[in-house]
Scaffold this motif. Structure first.
Motif, PDB file in Angstrom:
ATOM      1  N   GLN A 157     -11.966   5.960  -2.351  1.00  0.00           N
ATOM      2  CA  GLN A 157     -10.719   5.774  -3.180  1.00  0.00           C
ATOM      3  C   GLN A 157      -9.586   5.350  -2.106  1.00  0.00           C
ATOM      4  OE1 GLN A 157     -10.193   9.318  -5.185  1.00  0.00           O
ATOM      5  NE2 GLN A 157     -10.668   8.168  -7.248  1.00  0.00           N
ATOM      6  N   THR A 158      -8.575   4.562  -2.477  1.00  0.00           N
ATOM      7  CA  THR A 158      -7.373   3.913  -1.871  1.00  0.00           C
ATOM      8  C   THR A 158      -6.394   4.695  -2.349  1.00  0.00           C
ATOM      9  OG1 THR A 158      -8.431   1.847  -1.579  1.00  0.00           O
ATOM     10  CG2 THR A 158      -6.241   1.992  -1.145  1.00  0.00           C
ATOM     11  N   PRO A 159      -5.411   5.557  -1.588  1.00  0.00           N
ATOM     12  CA  PRO A 159      -4.215   6.013  -1.746  1.00  0.00           C
ATOM     13  C   PRO A 159      -3.275   4.748  -1.974  1.00  0.00           C
ATOM     14  CG  PRO A 159      -4.413   6.367   0.516  1.00  0.00           C
ATOM     15  CD  PRO A 159      -5.736   5.605   0.070  1.00  0.00           C
ATOM     16  N   GLY A 160      -2.344   5.228  -3.093  1.00  0.00           N
ATOM     17  CA  GLY A 160      -1.156   3.947  -3.461  1.00  0.00           C
ATOM     18  C   GLY A 160      -0.096   4.728  -3.851  1.00  0.00           C
ATOM     19  N   ILE A 161       0.955   4.035  -4.376  1.00  0.00           N
ATOM     20  CA  ILE A 161       2.129   4.624  -4.791  1.00  0.00           C
ATOM     21  C   ILE A 161       2.800   3.468  -5.773  1.00  0.00           C
ATOM     22  CG2 ILE A 161       3.690   3.581  -2.989  1.00  0.00           C
ATOM     23  CD1 ILE A 161       5.521   6.234  -3.386  1.00  0.00           C
ATOM     24  N   ILE A 162       3.503   4.087  -7.060  1.00  0.00           N
ATOM     25  CA  ILE A 162       4.028   2.899  -7.776  1.00  0.00           C
ATOM     26  C   ILE A 162       5.359   3.509  -7.722  1.00  0.00           C
ATOM     27  CG2 ILE A 162       4.516   2.516 -10.329  1.00  0.00           C
ATOM     28  CD1 ILE A 162       1.614   3.570 -10.675  1.00  0.00           C
ATOM     29  N   TYR A 163       6.559   2.834  -7.575  1.00  0.00           N
ATOM     30  CA  TYR A 163       7.793   2.952  -7.369  1.00  0.00           C
ATOM     31  C   TYR A 163       8.855   2.107  -8.095  1.00  0.00           C
ATOM     32  CZ  TYR A 163       7.928  -0.847  -4.002  1.00  0.00           C
ATOM     33  OH  TYR A 163       7.874  -2.038  -3.411  1.00  0.00           O
ATOM     34  N   GLY A 164      10.122   2.349  -8.275  1.00  0.00           N
ATOM     35  CA  GLY A 164      10.971   1.537  -9.018  1.00  0.00           C
ATOM     36  C   GLY A 164      11.244   1.810 -10.444  1.00  0.00           C
ATOM     37  N   GLY A 165      12.273   1.418 -11.073  1.00  0.00           N
ATOM     38  CA  GLY A 165      12.760   1.821 -12.527  1.00  0.00           C
ATOM     39  C   GLY A 165      13.532   2.796 -12.402  1.00  0.00           C
ATOM     40  N   LYS A 166      13.599   3.711 -13.611  1.00  0.00           N
ATOM     41  CA  LYS A 166      14.406   4.725 -13.786  1.00  0.00           C
ATOM     42  C   LYS A 166      13.470   6.095 -13.168  1.00  0.00           C
ATOM     43  CE  LYS A 166      17.282   2.701 -17.309  1.00  0.00           C
ATOM     44  NZ  LYS A 166      17.297   2.590 -18.553  1.00  0.00           N
ATOM     45  N   GLU A 167      11.979   5.873 -13.232  1.00  0.00           N
ATOM     46  CA  GLU A 167      11.204   7.298 -13.024  1.00  0.00           C
ATOM     47  C   GLU A 167      11.126   7.522 -11.543  1.00  0.00           C
ATOM     48  OE1 GLU A 167       7.656   6.989 -15.413  1.00  0.00           O
ATOM     49  OE2 GLU A 167       8.509   5.379 -16.643  1.00  0.00           O
ATOM     50  N   ALA A 168      10.660   8.451 -11.187  1.00  0.00           N
ATOM     51  CA  ALA A 168      10.367   8.895  -9.609  1.00  0.00           C
ATOM     52  C   ALA A 168       9.174   8.123  -9.283  1.00  0.00           C
ATOM     53  CB  ALA A 168      10.420  10.281  -9.681  1.00  0.00           C
ATOM     54  N   PRO A 169       9.201   7.935  -7.946  1.00  0.00           N
ATOM     55  CA  PRO A 169       7.888   7.473  -7.432  1.00  0.00           C
ATOM     56  C   PRO A 169       6.683   8.289  -7.837  1.00  0.00           C
ATOM     57  CG  PRO A 169       9.586   7.402  -5.975  1.00  0.00           C
ATOM     58  CD  PRO A 169      10.021   8.324  -7.082  1.00  0.00           C
ATOM     59  N   GLN A 170       5.621   7.575  -8.106  1.00  0.00           N
ATOM     60  CA  GLN A 170       4.206   8.301  -8.341  1.00  0.00           C
ATOM     61  C   GLN A 170       3.067   8.047  -7.494  1.00  0.00           C
ATOM     62  OE1 GLN A 170       2.787   7.125 -12.286  1.00  0.00           O
ATOM     63  NE2 GLN A 170       1.652   9.119 -12.628  1.00  0.00           N
ATOM     64  N   LEU A 171       2.649   8.991  -6.902  1.00  0.00           N
ATOM     65  CA  LEU A 171       1.390   8.681  -5.978  1.00  0.00           C
ATOM     66  C   LEU A 171       0.113   8.669  -6.830  1.00  0.00           C
ATOM     67  CD1 LEU A 171       2.001  11.621  -3.589  1.00  0.00           C
ATOM     68  CD2 LEU A 171       2.513   9.306  -3.248  1.00  0.00           C
ATOM     69  N   ILE A 172      -0.607   7.636  -6.606  1.00  0.00           N
ATOM     70  CA  ILE A 172      -1.770   7.519  -7.184  1.00  0.00           C
ATOM     71  C   ILE A 172      -2.873   7.220  -6.254  1.00  0.00           C
ATOM     72  CG2 ILE A 172      -0.545   6.296  -9.154  1.00  0.00           C
ATOM     73  CD1 ILE A 172      -1.363   3.672  -7.786  1.00  0.00           C
ATOM     74  N   ALA A 173      -4.259   7.244  -6.857  1.00  0.00           N
ATOM     75  CA  ALA A 173      -5.535   6.700  -6.047  1.00  0.00           C
ATOM     76  C   ALA A 173      -6.148   5.652  -6.982  1.00  0.00           C
ATOM     77  CB  ALA A 173      -6.381   8.180  -5.948  1.00  0.00           C
ATOM     78  N   LEU A 174      -6.773   4.771  -6.311  1.00  0.00           N
ATOM     79  CA  LEU A 174      -7.571   3.617  -6.843  1.00  0.00           C
ATOM     80  C   LEU A 174      -8.889   3.599  -6.281  1.00  0.00           C
ATOM     81  CD1 LEU A 174      -4.575   2.275  -5.770  1.00  0.00           C
ATOM     82  CD2 LEU A 174      -4.919   0.942  -7.805  1.00  0.00           C
ATOM     83  N   ASP A 175      -9.812   2.963  -7.235  1.00  0.00           N
ATOM     84  CA  ASP A 175     -11.282   2.637  -6.731  1.00  0.00           C
ATOM     85  C   ASP A 175     -11.269   1.584  -5.688  1.00  0.00           C
ATOM     86  OD1 ASP A 175     -13.757   1.396  -6.481  1.00  0.00           O
ATOM     87  OD2 ASP A 175     -14.238   2.528  -8.302  1.00  0.00           O
ATOM     88  N   GLY A 176     -11.555   2.239  -4.245  1.00  0.00           N
ATOM     89  CA  GLY A 176     -11.283   1.217  -3.443  1.00  0.00           C
ATOM     90  C   GLY A 176     -12.024   0.057  -3.436  1.00  0.00           C
ATOM     91  N   ASN A 177     -13.486   0.027  -3.696  1.00  0.00           N
ATOM     92  CA  ASN A 177     -13.852  -1.076  -3.933  1.00  0.00           C
ATOM     93  C   ASN A 177     -13.404  -2.363  -4.942  1.00  0.00           C
ATOM     94  OD1 ASN A 177     -16.552  -2.635  -3.102  1.00  0.00           O
ATOM     95  ND2 ASN A 177     -17.298  -2.240  -5.211  1.00  0.00           N
ATOM     96  N   ALA A 178     -13.235  -1.818  -6.123  1.00  0.00           N
ATOM     97  CA  ALA A 178     -12.542  -2.592  -7.017  1.00  0.00           C
ATOM     98  C   ALA A 178     -11.185  -3.203  -6.627  1.00  0.00           C
ATOM     99  CB  ALA A 178     -12.266  -1.626  -8.358  1.00  0.00           C
ATOM    100  N   LEU A 179     -10.392  -2.367  -5.977  1.00  0.00           N
ATOM    101  CA  LEU A 179      -9.153  -2.844  -5.439  1.00  0.00           C
ATOM    102  C   LEU A 179      -9.394  -3.983  -4.453  1.00  0.00           C
ATOM    103  CD1 LEU A 179      -5.912  -2.814  -5.389  1.00  0.00           C
ATOM    104  CD2 LEU A 179      -6.223  -0.970  -3.536  1.00  0.00           C
ATOM    105  N   PHE A 180     -10.356  -3.993  -3.510  1.00  0.00           N
ATOM    106  CA  PHE A 180     -10.801  -4.754  -2.612  1.00  0.00           C
ATOM    107  C   PHE A 180     -11.045  -6.155  -3.039  1.00  0.00           C
ATOM    108  CE2 PHE A 180     -13.891  -6.704   0.166  1.00  0.00           C
ATOM    109  CZ  PHE A 180     -13.209  -7.022   1.573  1.00  0.00           C
ATOM    110  N   HIS A 181     -11.903  -6.038  -4.213  1.00  0.00           N
ATOM    111  CA  HIS A 181     -12.347  -7.191  -4.768  1.00  0.00           C
ATOM    112  C   HIS A 181     -11.289  -8.059  -5.561  1.00  0.00           C
ATOM    113  CE1 HIS A 181     -16.339  -7.284  -3.274  1.00  0.00           C
ATOM    114  NE2 HIS A 181     -16.541  -6.034  -3.745  1.00  0.00           N
ATOM    115  N   ALA A 182     -10.377  -7.144  -6.052  1.00  0.00           N
ATOM    116  CA  ALA A 182      -9.188  -7.683  -6.982  1.00  0.00           C
ATOM    117  C   ALA A 182      -8.427  -8.358  -5.931  1.00  0.00           C
ATOM    118  CB  ALA A 182      -8.425  -6.613  -7.792  1.00  0.00           C
ATOM    119  N   LEU A 183      -7.890  -7.901  -4.758  1.00  0.00           N
ATOM    120  CA  LEU A 183      -7.207  -8.520  -3.739  1.00  0.00           C
ATOM    121  C   LEU A 183      -7.627  -9.989  -3.511  1.00  0.00           C
ATOM    122  CD1 LEU A 183      -6.360  -5.487  -1.633  1.00  0.00           C
ATOM    123  CD2 LEU A 183      -4.504  -6.663  -3.044  1.00  0.00           C
TER     124      LEU A 183
END
Length: 200
Positions: free
Chosen positions: A24-50
């Motif tokens: 898995q790949t660690p990530g973060i979602i930030y911006g907007g009115k909500e607090a930053p959110q720590l996330i994890a994504l499927d590393g292989n799927a993300l690699f190919h999506a990029l």
């Protein structure tokens, strides 16, 4: 495009290493009115999506634990030599707020241009992407650069581009060069020699 992620609570180097070891790949979602959110994504799927251009320049539907929000890929880090994404940053998107992002340029009709067809010129792409501002709903996947009217020795600037409705180029007051058409030195010399020969 849809991306599935999972909320994560643990952070730090050790936690990130364990995630990557589990594919898995660690990530973060930030911006907007909500607090930053720590996330994890499927590393292989993300690699190919990029590898897909659209992933970099499109509004993404990010589903985290069953809830979907719209985001834009802002940054990512690759491993120095392994085919592995180390981290990814995503920014929340508000449909009513304009966004600043970079969009790829697609060059078309070079072969049909007078520069290439009659001048033997070589077209060089000076810019491969353009920084723009627009509402999320108006974000183009790419911007087309039409080279069909380009003359040898000429160039195309950001002011010459036909931008989609609602899209503004952020060039900081400069009319940036997008592409140039130059005749190779050898070809120019040969042409001059041929012209001189004809005049004899």
């Amino acid at each position: 495009m849809k991306v599935v992620a999972f909320a994560r609570t643990q952070q730090g180097t050790g936690a990130s290493r364990r995630l990557r070891n589990a594919g898995q790949t660690p990530g973060i979602i930030y911006g907007g009115k909500e607090a930053p959110q720590l996330i994890a994504l499927d590393g292989n799927a993300l690699f190919h999506a990029l590898k897909k251009e659209a992933f970099h320049g499109s509004i993404l539907d990010m589903e985290v634990d069953g809830q979907t929000q719209q985001v834009l890929l802002r940054d990512f880090q690759m491993h120095a030599f392994k085919p592995m994404v180390m981290h990814a940053d995503f920014q929340r998107v508000d449909a009513s707020q304009k966004i600043h992002t970079k969009v790829a340029l697609h060059f078309v009709n070079a072969e049909a241009s007078p520069a290439v067809k009659f001048g033997g010129a070589i077209v060089s792409h000076v810019l491969n992407e353009l920084e723009i501002e627009c509402l999320p709903g108006q974000l183009p996947e790419f911007i087309t650069v039409d080279l069909s009217k380009m003359e040898a020795g000429g160039s195309i600037h950001t002011g010459d581009l036909a931008l989609p409705t609602g899209v503004k180029a952020l060039t900081h007051g400069q009319n940036l060069t997008v592409a140039t058409a130059s005749v190779p030195a050898g070809a120019a010399a040969a042409e001059a020699a041929a012209a001189a020969e004809e005049q004899k």
